[in-house]
Enzyme design. Structure first.
Site, mmCIF file in Angstrom:
data_model
loop_
_atom_site.group_PDB
_atom_site.id
_atom_site.type_symbol
_atom_site.label_atom_id
_atom_site.label_comp_id
_atom_site.label_asym_id
_atom_site.label_seq_id
_atom_site.Cartn_x
_atom_site.Cartn_y
_atom_site.Cartn_z
ATOM 1 N N ASP A 92 53.836 40.024 35.079
ATOM 2 C CA ASP A 92 52.823 41.271 34.820
ATOM 3 C C ASP A 92 53.492 42.439 34.796
ATOM 4 O O ASP A 92 54.533 42.900 35.101
ATOM 5 C CB ASP A 92 51.645 40.907 35.506
ATOM 6 C CG ASP A 92 51.773 41.213 37.069
ATOM 7 O OD1 ASP A 92 52.914 41.712 37.355
ATOM 8 O OD2 ASP A 92 51.144 40.990 37.791
ATOM 9 N N ASP A 266 47.765 31.455 33.948
ATOM 10 C CA ASP A 266 48.189 31.804 35.422
ATOM 11 C C ASP A 266 47.168 31.839 36.397
ATOM 12 O O ASP A 266 45.975 32.426 36.136
ATOM 13 C CB ASP A 266 49.122 32.966 35.407
ATOM 14 C CG ASP A 266 48.514 34.174 35.657
ATOM 15 O OD1 ASP A 266 48.150 34.843 34.785
ATOM 16 O OD2 ASP A 266 48.591 34.704 37.042
ATOM 17 N N CYS A 304 48.226 9.946 41.646
ATOM 18 C CA CYS A 304 48.959 11.022 41.614
ATOM 19 C C CYS A 304 50.626 10.558 41.981
ATOM 20 O O CYS A 304 50.895 9.993 42.797
ATOM 21 C CB CYS A 304 48.622 12.074 42.552
ATOM 22 S SG CYS A 304 49.504 13.633 42.390
ATOM 23 N N CYS A 306 52.836 12.971 42.846
ATOM 24 C CA CYS A 306 53.568 14.101 43.780
ATOM 25 C C CYS A 306 53.825 13.290 45.277
ATOM 26 O O CYS A 306 53.159 12.404 45.643
ATOM 27 C CB CYS A 306 52.566 15.436 44.115
ATOM 28 S SG CYS A 306 51.571 15.185 45.439
ATOM 29 N N CYS A 309 50.993 12.792 47.705
ATOM 30 C CA CYS A 309 49.948 11.374 47.506
ATOM 31 C C CYS A 309 50.978 10.151 47.624
ATOM 32 O O CYS A 309 50.430 8.965 47.912
ATOM 33 C CB CYS A 309 49.709 11.360 45.991
ATOM 34 S SG CYS A 309 48.393 12.861 46.003
ATOM 35 N N HIS A 335 51.125 19.077 45.556
ATOM 36 C CA HIS A 335 49.974 18.266 44.735
ATOM 37 C C HIS A 335 49.251 19.169 44.016
ATOM 38 O O HIS A 335 49.201 18.716 42.715
ATOM 39 C CB HIS A 335 49.211 17.613 46.081
ATOM 40 C CG HIS A 335 47.947 17.059 45.328
ATOM 41 N ND1 HIS A 335 48.028 15.806 44.634
ATOM 42 C CD2 HIS A 335 46.727 17.553 45.076
ATOM 43 C CE1 HIS A 335 46.791 15.404 44.349
ATOM 44 N NE2 HIS A 335 46.064 16.694 44.225
#
Lengths: 372, 372
Positions: A92, A266, A304, A306, A309, A335
């Site tokens: 930005d 974002d 999930c 990840c 999990c 996660h």
């Protein structure tokens, strides 16, 4: 291929899916960019950000100019090398953070003078300096400096601010110059006033940018107003350029914005929530602090992929959140970013398969059932 | 092979190298056990602890009994499953932390009554309960409950404390009972009084344990006194059982203790230092907070195999430490644990190659050169 190029591969109503090609790699859209404020997506290793599915991360000019400093990052080989992320980075321009974080701001035609929130030092940010900083960082997608008025604000205030932002946009684009393989995005302002958004879109298109952001939303207004503003704005932007909704948002905001033609997002929500013990799931958010998780051997989300999990129980996440163990923000951020990236993948597939409306309906329904 | 067994493979003077076989995997000795106080080696994923080279981690009975609670961990399938570490775990008995962390301790023949440092609740820990907790956790190596007097202390105080610890050791062993594949270690006490250490070693050997720890050291006494006490104690312990120096220590302490016949170590130093911005290297410690690192593109240690050294510069580590980014403790802990494990690997190879004296001399010389 050493150019920056947006390839639209499918549409579904106003929604689009495609690929932004850059010398540092492709960005599949709709894309969610994890926020790496000060050179780190908080609590994550760069390779884990990538494993979660991110094609691009965001860096904050405001934070990086103050610490460690843009010239220092340039001497060290640029932001990608510095923070260990070799894929695309969007930065930005610092405008939003100057307004929200710094002290003693004074805005003039020339730029904005402010005091650092870190050490109180006086800094001066102009459109030219904002672009110079982003060039020094080596940013792939550089944003024009704009003024971000707080909402609600009167039409007169928004109009005056918008006019300044458009003059700054012109100066920013001139300062960006020619940077093969890098892109410069303009930012549509105008609050929730449709005619001001239209004027902003027209003026930016006239200048000509590689992509167009919608700024000044998700600053406290109701979701319906945000959606209305997006819906009125995206048709006014060139169809062959990516559209980026800055600072958004909650999963439901993203689904709604994709339906209305947005390509990039974002937000600090998945990372910040992870540090606060909150987890996003397909059936709503969970607060791992709650005692109801203390004895629960089940994973956060059985489907999930990840590590939080796959390797741990809700009981463990609850325990480590309560005990203040660093592994708790590590796992919950991992996660949440995985959830966000899987949501984006789902949206991309739905657009490609011409079934986004059904996807969005199922998504919202799932949330409502669990919330009730 | 479902038994706990220590295999001595080589000696070099008093130093030894070997393997502790357990049903959950082998532990190469001399071994360093990263400390996972409350079910997490702080700031590390379990697989990263393993990648750093650890064969075994340590868990703290005191912390785990208070939160999340031993019965709860047992219901959730045991500590290994709970914290995602399937290799061996050694648990201490809680004695040391009761003395150092809790409030309002009262020691009787029966046990120790204390108040939790978390919520002030009154708890009662006996040798029998300490062993029950460790069994509930599923610990592979369980430590007897002992009393840990603060040093310096008079001979009379140490002698009285030692006598109680030996009676508790007997009760602990009885409470441990028969647990195939699991081990129970006794703890030699006696302060820096050689004859009391000898008495303690003799009484413990008489009871008979699977391994023997040297406790009550590294509590503020000079290194030379610690080394003298170790040197006087290890020859009195059965050669066919592992020897564990509790809570030690600095790299130089470990090298000196291995020279004197110690096989196992644990210490919070690599993890705690990592959270404080301090890094261990083969030429001494570095404080990444120091401004001298701000512009340094070099890695922490060019020869180190850890991600902090392979992927990042000293400048980045300095920046993230200063900015309070979570990745700083993550990276520095990873580095420090890798350094400690590589040190242990070096010590094992040196003992196996009958060149430990030269290794130790080079190690100490390297430190001295850089420190001067």
């Amino acid at each position: 291929m050493y150019e920056f190029r947006f390839e639209l591969t499918a549409t579904d109503g106003a929604a689009r899916t495609g690929v932004i090609h850059t010398p540092r790699g492709d960005i599949r859209t709709p894309a969610f960019m994890p926020v790496g404020t000060a050179g780190s997506v908080k609590a994550m290793m760069p390779q884990s950000v990538r494993e979660a599915g991110a094609d691009i991360i965001l860096g904050n000019t405001y934070h990086l100019m103050l610490r460690p400093g843009a010239e220092r990052v340039a001497r060290l080989g640029g932001l990608h090398k510095f923070c260990g992320w070799e894929r695309p980075i969007l930065t930005d321009s610092g405008g939003f953070q100057v307004m929200s974080l710094s002290k003693l701001r004074k805005i003039t035609e020339e730029g904005v003078r402010f005091q650092s929130h870190i050490d109180g030092a006086t800094e001066f940010l102009t459109p030219e300096r904002a672009m110079e900083i982003q060039r020094l960082l080596g940013s792939d997608i550089q944003m024009v400096l704009d003024e971000c008025p707080a909402l609600p604000a009167s039409e007169a205030v928004i109009e005056k601010s918008l006019a300044l932002s458009m003059r700054w946009a012109k100066r920013s684009k001139a300062a960006f110059g020619e940077q093969p393989g890098h892109a410069c995005f303009g930012i549509v302002q105008g609050g929730t006033f449709t005619h001001l958004r239209a004027r902003s879109a027209a003026e930016l298109t006239e200048i000509g940018f590689d992509g167009y952001a919608v700024g000044g939303l998700a600053v406290g207004e109701p979701q319906s107003e945000m959606f209305d503003t997006i819906e009125a704005t995206t048709p006014l932007l060139p169809a062959d350029r990516p559209r980026y909704l800055m600072g958004v948002g909650k999963p439901g905001d993203i689904v709604g914005a994709v339906l209305r033609g947005v390509d990039m997002f974002d937000c600090v929500l998945p990372t910040r929530s992870g540090r606060n013990g909150q987890a996003f799931t397909w059936s709503g958010t969970l607060n791992l602090r709650n005692a109801c998780h203390a004895d629960d051997p089940a994973p956060l989300d059985p489907d999930c992929r990840c590590p939080a999990c796959r390797q741990f129980s809700r009981a463990y996440l609850h325990h480590t959140v309560k005990a203040g163990e660093i592994i708790a923000p590590m796992l919950l951020t991992w996660h949440n970013l995985t959830f966000y990236q899987d949501l984006m993948a789902g949206l991309r597939e739905a657009v490609a398969g011409q079934r986004l409306a059904a996807f969005a309906q199922a998504f919202n329904l799932s949330l409502q059932i669990k919330m009730s």
